[in-house]
Scaffold this motif. Structure first.
Motif, PDB file in Angstrom:
ATOM      1  N   ARG A   1       0.833  -1.204   0.000  1.00 38.39           N
ATOM      2  CA  ARG A   1       0.000   0.000   0.000  1.00 38.39           C
ATOM      3  C   ARG A   1       0.868   1.254   0.000  1.00 38.39           C
ATOM      4  N   PRO A   2       0.490   2.261  -0.794  1.00 38.78           N
ATOM      5  CA  PRO A   2       1.234   3.524  -0.785  1.00 38.78           C
ATOM      6  C   PRO A   2       0.990   4.283   0.514  1.00 38.78           C
ATOM      7  N   GLY A   3       1.819   5.289   0.785  1.00 35.14           N
ATOM      8  CA  GLY A   3       1.721   6.026   2.037  1.00 35.14           C
ATOM      9  C   GLY A   3       0.373   6.673   2.265  1.00 35.14           C
ATOM     10  N   TRP A   4      -0.250   7.204   1.197  1.00 35.79           N
ATOM     11  CA  TRP A   4      -1.518   7.919   1.376  1.00 35.79           C
ATOM     12  C   TRP A   4      -2.643   7.005   1.840  1.00 35.79           C
ATOM     13  N   PHE A   5      -2.486   5.703   1.602  1.00 35.32           N
ATOM     14  CA  PHE A   5      -3.510   4.743   1.996  1.00 35.32           C
ATOM     15  C   PHE A   5      -3.773   4.787   3.500  1.00 35.32           C
ATOM     16  N   PHE A   6      -2.750   5.173   4.272  1.00 35.75           N
ATOM     17  CA  PHE A   6      -2.870   5.205   5.726  1.00 35.75           C
ATOM     18  C   PHE A   6      -3.083   6.620   6.265  1.00 35.75           C
ATOM     19  N   GLU A   7      -3.290   7.605   5.374  1.00 35.67           N
ATOM     20  CA  GLU A   7      -3.540   8.981   5.776  1.00 35.67           C
ATOM     21  C   GLU A   7      -5.046   9.257   5.720  1.00 35.67           C
ATOM     22  N   HIS A   8      -5.628   9.502   6.868  1.00 32.22           N
ATOM     23  CA  HIS A   8      -7.073   9.691   6.946  1.00 32.22           C
ATOM     24  C   HIS A   8      -7.548  10.799   6.018  1.00 32.22           C
ATOM     25  N   ALA A   9      -6.828  11.904   5.976  1.00 29.73           N
ATOM     26  CA  ALA A   9      -7.258  13.028   5.141  1.00 29.73           C
ATOM     27  C   ALA A   9      -7.192  12.706   3.657  1.00 29.73           C
ATOM     28  N   ALA A  10      -6.361  11.744   3.283  1.00 26.40           N
ATOM     29  CA  ALA A  10      -6.199  11.417   1.867  1.00 26.40           C
ATOM     30  C   ALA A  10      -7.376  10.630   1.321  1.00 26.40           C
ATOM     31  N   HIS A  11      -7.951   9.720   2.138  1.00 26.19           N
ATOM     32  CA  HIS A  11      -9.050   8.878   1.652  1.00 26.19           C
ATOM     33  C   HIS A  11     -10.364   9.136   2.370  1.00 26.19           C
ATOM     34  N   GLY A  12     -10.335   9.890   3.459  1.00 27.64           N
ATOM     35  CA  GLY A  12     -11.572  10.271   4.125  1.00 27.64           C
ATOM     36  C   GLY A  12     -12.048   9.348   5.215  1.00 27.64           C
ATOM     37  N   GLY A  13     -11.403   8.195   5.395  1.00 32.29           N
ATOM     38  CA  GLY A  13     -11.853   7.235   6.396  1.00 32.29           C
ATOM     39  C   GLY A  13     -12.511   6.032   5.741  1.00 32.29           C
ATOM     40  N   ILE A  14     -12.650   4.963   6.498  1.00 33.53           N
ATOM     41  CA  ILE A  14     -13.124   3.704   5.934  1.00 33.53           C
ATOM     42  C   ILE A  14     -14.556   3.789   5.405  1.00 33.53           C
ATOM     43  N   LEU A  15     -15.407   4.600   6.047  1.00 30.51           N
ATOM     44  CA  LEU A  15     -16.791   4.687   5.590  1.00 30.51           C
ATOM     45  C   LEU A  15     -16.893   5.474   4.290  1.00 30.51           C
ATOM     46  N   VAL A  16     -16.063   6.501   4.156  1.00 31.55           N
ATOM     47  CA  VAL A  16     -16.026   7.262   2.905  1.00 31.55           C
ATOM     48  C   VAL A  16     -15.414   6.410   1.802  1.00 31.55           C
ATOM     49  N   ASP A  17     -14.317   5.761   2.115  1.00 28.68           N
ATOM     50  CA  ASP A  17     -13.552   5.046   1.099  1.00 28.68           C
ATOM     51  C   ASP A  17     -14.253   3.787   0.610  1.00 28.68           C
ATOM     52  N   ILE A  18     -14.730   2.952   1.526  1.00 28.32           N
ATOM     53  CA  ILE A  18     -15.304   1.666   1.121  1.00 28.32           C
ATOM     54  C   ILE A  18     -16.829   1.674   1.139  1.00 28.32           C
ATOM     55  N   ALA A  19     -17.440   2.180   2.220  1.00 30.35           N
ATOM     56  CA  ALA A  19     -18.883   2.018   2.406  1.00 30.35           C
ATOM     57  C   ALA A  19     -19.714   2.802   1.402  1.00 30.35           C
ATOM     58  N   SER A  20     -19.081   3.698   0.637  1.00 32.66           N
ATOM     59  CA  SER A  20     -19.837   4.362  -0.431  1.00 32.66           C
ATOM     60  C   SER A  20     -20.398   3.330  -1.399  1.00 32.66           C
ATOM     61  N   HIS A  21     -19.709   2.213  -1.590  1.00 32.67           N
ATOM     62  CA  HIS A  21     -20.229   1.131  -2.436  1.00 32.67           C
ATOM     63  C   HIS A  21     -21.592   0.654  -1.934  1.00 32.67           C
ATOM     64  N   GLN A  22     -21.637   0.363  -0.644  1.00 33.55           N
ATOM     65  CA  GLN A  22     -22.860  -0.224  -0.082  1.00 33.55           C
ATOM     66  C   GLN A  22     -23.985   0.807   0.022  1.00 33.55           C
ATOM     67  N   ILE A  23     -23.650   2.072   0.232  1.00 37.02           N
ATOM     68  CA  ILE A  23     -24.677   3.116   0.220  1.00 37.02           C
ATOM     69  C   ILE A  23     -25.278   3.225  -1.172  1.00 37.02           C
ATOM     70  N   ASP A  24     -24.426   3.184  -2.181  1.00 36.57           N
ATOM     71  CA  ASP A  24     -24.913   3.185  -3.566  1.00 36.57           C
ATOM     72  C   ASP A  24     -25.880   2.035  -3.806  1.00 36.57           C
ATOM     73  N   GLN A  25     -25.529   0.848  -3.350  1.00 40.12           N
ATOM     74  CA  GLN A  25     -26.386  -0.322  -3.576  1.00 40.12           C
ATOM     75  C   GLN A  25     -27.697  -0.204  -2.812  1.00 40.12           C
ATOM     76  N   PHE A  26     -27.652   0.346  -1.603  1.00 39.56           N
ATOM     77  CA  PHE A  26     -28.895   0.543  -0.847  1.00 39.56           C
ATOM     78  C   PHE A  26     -29.848   1.461  -1.602  1.00 39.56           C
ATOM     79  N   LEU A  27     -29.361   2.613  -2.020  1.00 38.65           N
ATOM     80  CA  LEU A  27     -30.226   3.558  -2.728  1.00 38.65           C
ATOM     81  C   LEU A  27     -30.744   2.947  -4.023  1.00 38.65           C
ATOM     82  N   PHE A  28     -29.867   2.300  -4.761  1.00 40.23           N
ATOM     83  CA  PHE A  28     -30.263   1.765  -6.068  1.00 40.23           C
ATOM     84  C   PHE A  28     -31.317   0.671  -5.940  1.00 40.23           C
ATOM     85  N   PHE A  29     -31.062  -0.327  -5.114  1.00 37.41           N
ATOM     86  CA  PHE A  29     -31.972  -1.471  -5.080  1.00 37.41           C
ATOM     87  C   PHE A  29     -33.278  -1.178  -4.341  1.00 37.41           C
TER      88      PHE A  29
END
Length: 337
Positions: A165-193
């Motif tokens: 993993r590159p350095g930015w992967f572990f910088e909260h400000a770079a990716h926004g946090g786990i819910l911003v980074d990953i859970a956007s997938h599941q929020i998209d699926q909730f709204l869509f389905f």
């Protein structure tokens, strides 16, 4: 004969750029070039291996090229809004990797520029758009096979692969946090389905269970959200073990008023081989569907939308609604442990 649309790849920081470029090429679009700037030389190396015929071009030349219709970006997440707004102001439509932004100010800025320019801002939610089982589920839900979807459970486990993993992967400000980074997938699926245009974050939580040496990093997250007529639960994490033959046992459960669907997207653990497994249970019976041959439609629809100025691949505003909800969930999250 219609001239093929031309696109540029700007922001080669995440491997998701591979399928974004590859799928547009497969649909007949032409790559005008890619900007070789990257925070991870391994991503650039992999890009060149996959697309040896594509040419590196200086970033500003790509923005200023009037023949380029579309800009793709899988830059560091905090940098994606700047690339997107620069591209839209240059007359390009935009497809970015998730997350589309890391702050609410960025969401507002993207929305403002999209409205001013009339350009398309779309997020390639790969856990729906490049999952053939999701395409099959879409068809079954639209056909009424499980009635109205009233609840979803989305599970998004990932393998950490810390050494690469590159350095930015572990910088909260770079990716926004786990819910911003990953859970956007599941929020998209909730709204869509569920067919909801928006939702409310009821509760959310994050944790760092296993990386005490990186205190800002989060390896677990959860969200409970609701719309007017449906509710959803989301769990994301970085705990996929090395012994699993997939990067994550991603699953989606759709509860309907007349049945339910389970998707085992990437692996049927200790079961059937391959990916894209769908299980359907309704009044007609219960069974397994091999969805590995289901066609992907997002990329073709996106190109059609660019030509026709329509919104068939993604409803207007959906990408920003998902991003806003993910950022709100992250901001409101309590910390476990």
């Amino acid at each position: 004969m219609t001239e093929p649309l031309r696109f540029a790849a700007i922001g080669l920081d995440h491997r998701h750029i591979y399928h974004m470029v590859g799928e547009l090429l497969a649909e007949g679009a032409v790559c005008a070039g890619f900007c070789p700037e990257t925070s991870d030389p391994r991503v650039l190396e992999g890009f060149r291996e996959r697309f040896p015929d594509l040419a590196p071009v200086e970033r500003e030349r790509l923005f200023d090229d009037p023949s380029v219709n579309i800009v793709l970006s899988a830059a560091i997440p905090r940098d994606r809004p700047g690339i997107a707004t620069r591209a839209m102001r240059a007359g390009k439509d935009v497809m970015v990797d998730k997350p589309g932004a890391t702050t609410l100010d960025q969401v507002e800025a993207i929305g403002k520029v999209a409205a001013e320019t009339g350009r398309i801002f779309s997020i390639c939610f790969s856990e729906r758009f490049i999952v053939r089982a999701c395409e099959a589920a879409t068809r079954l839900v639209e056909a009424g096979e499980i009635g109205r979807v009233v609840q979803t459970v989305g599970l998004g486990p990932h393998r950490l692969n810390r050494p690469i993993r590159p350095g930015w992967f572990f910088e909260h400000a770079a990716h926004g946090g786990i819910l911003v980074d990953i859970a956007s997938h599941q929020i998209d699926q909730f709204l869509f389905f569920t067919g909801a245009e928006d939702a409310t974050i009821v509760s959310s939580a994050v944790a760092n269970h296993n990386l005490p040496d990186v205190p800002d990093f989060e390896d677990y997250g959860e969200i409970l959200l609701r719309s007017k007529d449906a509710s959803g639960f989301i769990r994301v994490d970085w705990f996929t073990p090395d012994g699993l033959d997939a990067w994550g046992d991603g699953r989606l459960f759709l509860l309907g008023t007349e049945g339910y669907i389970e998707l085992r997207k990437y692996i049927d653990i200790a079961g059937r081989k391959g990916a894209d497994h769908l299980f359907l249970s309704n009044g007609k019976g219960t069974g397994h569907i091999d969805a590995s041959g289901e066609p992907l439609t997002y990329f073709r629809r996106f190109l059609d939308d660019v030509r026709e100025r329509t919104a068939t691949a993604m409803p207007e505003g959906h990408a920003l609604t998902v991003t806003r909800l993910a950022i709100q969930a992250q901001a409101a999250a309590s910390t476990v442990g």
